[in-house]
Design a protein around this motif. Sequence first.
Motif, short mmCIF file in Angstrom:
data_model
loop_
_atom_site.label_atom_id
_atom_site.label_comp_id
_atom_site.label_asym_id
_atom_site.label_seq_id
_atom_site.Cartn_x
_atom_site.Cartn_y
_atom_site.Cartn_z
N THR A 1 0.83 -1.21 0.00
CA THR A 1 0.00 0.00 0.00
C THR A 1 0.86 1.26 0.00
O THR A 1 0.34 2.36 -0.07
N ILE A 2 2.19 1.10 0.13
CA ILE A 2 3.09 2.24 0.19
C ILE A 2 2.99 3.04 -1.13
O ILE A 2 3.02 2.45 -2.21
N ALA A 3 2.88 4.36 -1.01
CA ALA A 3 2.72 5.21 -2.19
C ALA A 3 4.00 5.96 -2.50
O ALA A 3 4.76 6.31 -1.60
N ASN A 4 4.25 6.19 -3.80
CA ASN A 4 5.48 6.89 -4.17
C ASN A 4 5.36 7.40 -5.61
O ASN A 4 4.40 7.08 -6.31
N ALA A 5 6.35 8.17 -6.02
CA ALA A 5 6.47 8.61 -7.41
C ALA A 5 7.95 8.77 -7.67
O ALA A 5 8.72 9.03 -6.74
N TYR A 6 8.39 8.57 -8.89
CA TYR A 6 9.82 8.80 -9.15
C TYR A 6 10.05 9.27 -10.58
O TYR A 6 9.21 9.10 -11.46
N PHE A 7 11.20 9.89 -10.75
CA PHE A 7 11.64 10.34 -12.06
C PHE A 7 12.79 9.45 -12.48
O PHE A 7 13.67 9.16 -11.69
N VAL B 1 7.03 8.29 -13.06
CA VAL B 1 6.15 7.17 -12.76
C VAL B 1 5.42 7.45 -11.44
O VAL B 1 6.05 7.76 -10.43
N LEU B 2 4.10 7.39 -11.51
CA LEU B 2 3.28 7.57 -10.30
C LEU B 2 2.77 6.19 -9.89
O LEU B 2 2.26 5.45 -10.73
N TYR B 3 2.90 5.83 -8.61
CA TYR B 3 2.32 4.57 -8.14
C TYR B 3 0.80 4.73 -8.14
O TYR B 3 0.29 5.80 -7.81
N ASP B 4 0.08 3.65 -8.48
CA ASP B 4 -1.39 3.75 -8.42
C ASP B 4 -1.86 4.00 -6.99
O ASP B 4 -2.91 4.61 -6.77
N THR B 5 -1.06 3.57 -6.01
CA THR B 5 -1.42 3.81 -4.60
C THR B 5 -1.38 5.31 -4.29
O THR B 5 -2.16 5.81 -3.48
N LEU B 6 -0.49 6.03 -4.97
CA LEU B 6 -0.38 7.49 -4.76
C LEU B 6 -1.66 8.16 -5.26
O LEU B 6 -2.22 9.04 -4.61
N ILE B 7 -2.13 7.68 -6.42
CA ILE B 7 -3.34 8.26 -7.01
C ILE B 7 -4.57 7.96 -6.15
O ILE B 7 -5.46 8.78 -6.00
N GLU B 8 -4.56 6.77 -5.51
CA GLU B 8 -5.66 6.41 -4.61
C GLU B 8 -5.68 7.28 -3.36
O GLU B 8 -6.74 7.67 -2.88
N GLN B 9 -4.49 7.56 -2.83
CA GLN B 9 -4.42 8.20 -1.50
C GLN B 9 -4.46 9.71 -1.53
O GLN B 9 -4.78 10.34 -0.53
N LEU B 10 -4.09 10.33 -2.67
CA LEU B 10 -3.99 11.79 -2.69
C LEU B 10 -5.09 12.43 -3.54
O LEU B 10 -5.66 11.79 -4.43
#
Length: 410
Positions: free
Chosen positions: A242-248, A258-267
């Motif tokens: 469930t850990i959310a993140n994004a990276y270049f 790249v955006l994690y789908d968990t990031l999109i769910e949580q924010l």
Amino acid sequence: MLHILIGLIILDFVIGRTLSILNATYDTKPVPESIRDIYSDEKRERQVRFAQVGRRFSWIHNSFGTLAIILMILLGGYRLLDELIHGWCNVIESPLLNAIIMAVLFFLVLSILSRILNLPFDIYHTFGIMKDFGFNKTTPKIFTLDIFKSIGLNILITTLILAAVVSIYMQIPDWFWLLAWAIVSGFSLFMSYFYSQLIVPLFNKQTPLQEGELREAIKGLVGKSNFSLRDIYVMDSSKRSTIANAYFTGFGRRRRIVLYDTLIEQLTTDEITAVLAHEIGHYRHHHTLKSITISLITSLLMFYLLGITLKYNLCAGALGCVASFHVNMYFFYTLYTPIETLLSLVGNALSRKHEYQADNYTKQCGVAEAQITALKKLSGNSLSNPTPHPAFVFFHYSHPTLVDRINNLR
Ligand SMILES: [Zn+2]
């Protein structure tokens, strides 16, 4: 030399454990005012429990690993393996092929052995600790497939690199360090350029950001920065945790956010836009290229020292093995630990500076407040430590602490 090798292994263990103890002493500190809203008393208690369980785990894991290596050295395990491999490869006539196969076998046997010994720890970490705290979403099937894929990848990369460096060592020993550095650097540049195309698809699916509210919201932001919407992808990381993140990642035509789908769910949309602005900040400041340049320079130093280790047979001799490329190369990394530690301190300090610069870009884009709430949510959701010890931060943190980032953003 044997004493130096063992001394370095113990020193590394002691430094790691001391930092862990120091960090634990900060668990009783009050949560700083600016982030108290995300750490209620109950949540702080849960976070401290998570930290304690993690520390206990790494104490046991680390002690086991360190003890295993020291016993292997003292009881002659490495020497025995080296002798066995020499025996198996006796039949190969070509000295070059012989040296390559021995090196590949030596590295692979040890790495697979270490995989097997670490497996119970990995299983407990994923299906025990991470599951208990609600982070794990990996199934035994994904977990098993991941292990096999990474072993396959390890075999492929180890074989390619060892074949190249052993060939250079056998043919042009005087210039080994420079030529081996050039080959390995070329290979790692290639891998970091094609990382999203070659490595990530083995483990995750990446899909271009879909039409919709989020895509509309970031159009303006992306337009201003000459970053293309086509270079923004969403990754299905929710299948593991469930850990959310994004990276270049990448550079030139292969750059990608790249955006994690968990990031999109949580924010919220505004918060995702802010995280994206932060990633574009990394791109605008050429952080990937700067990090690559620095790692090329430091690896030149590493190869130079490896050349000296090979020339004087520093490690194999100490372990009672015959002079062999692979034993020297395998243990070179232990000799190199103090330099590696110093370089990682510099690297982390630089990375923290880059994070501030990327955060400053979110200020320029006028989304600093959304970035603050995004960072708070992400830290709270992952139960990250709100009061780490400064020494621990100095040694291990590639990102500034949440409080420092909020202060900077304000
Ligand atoms: Zn960043």
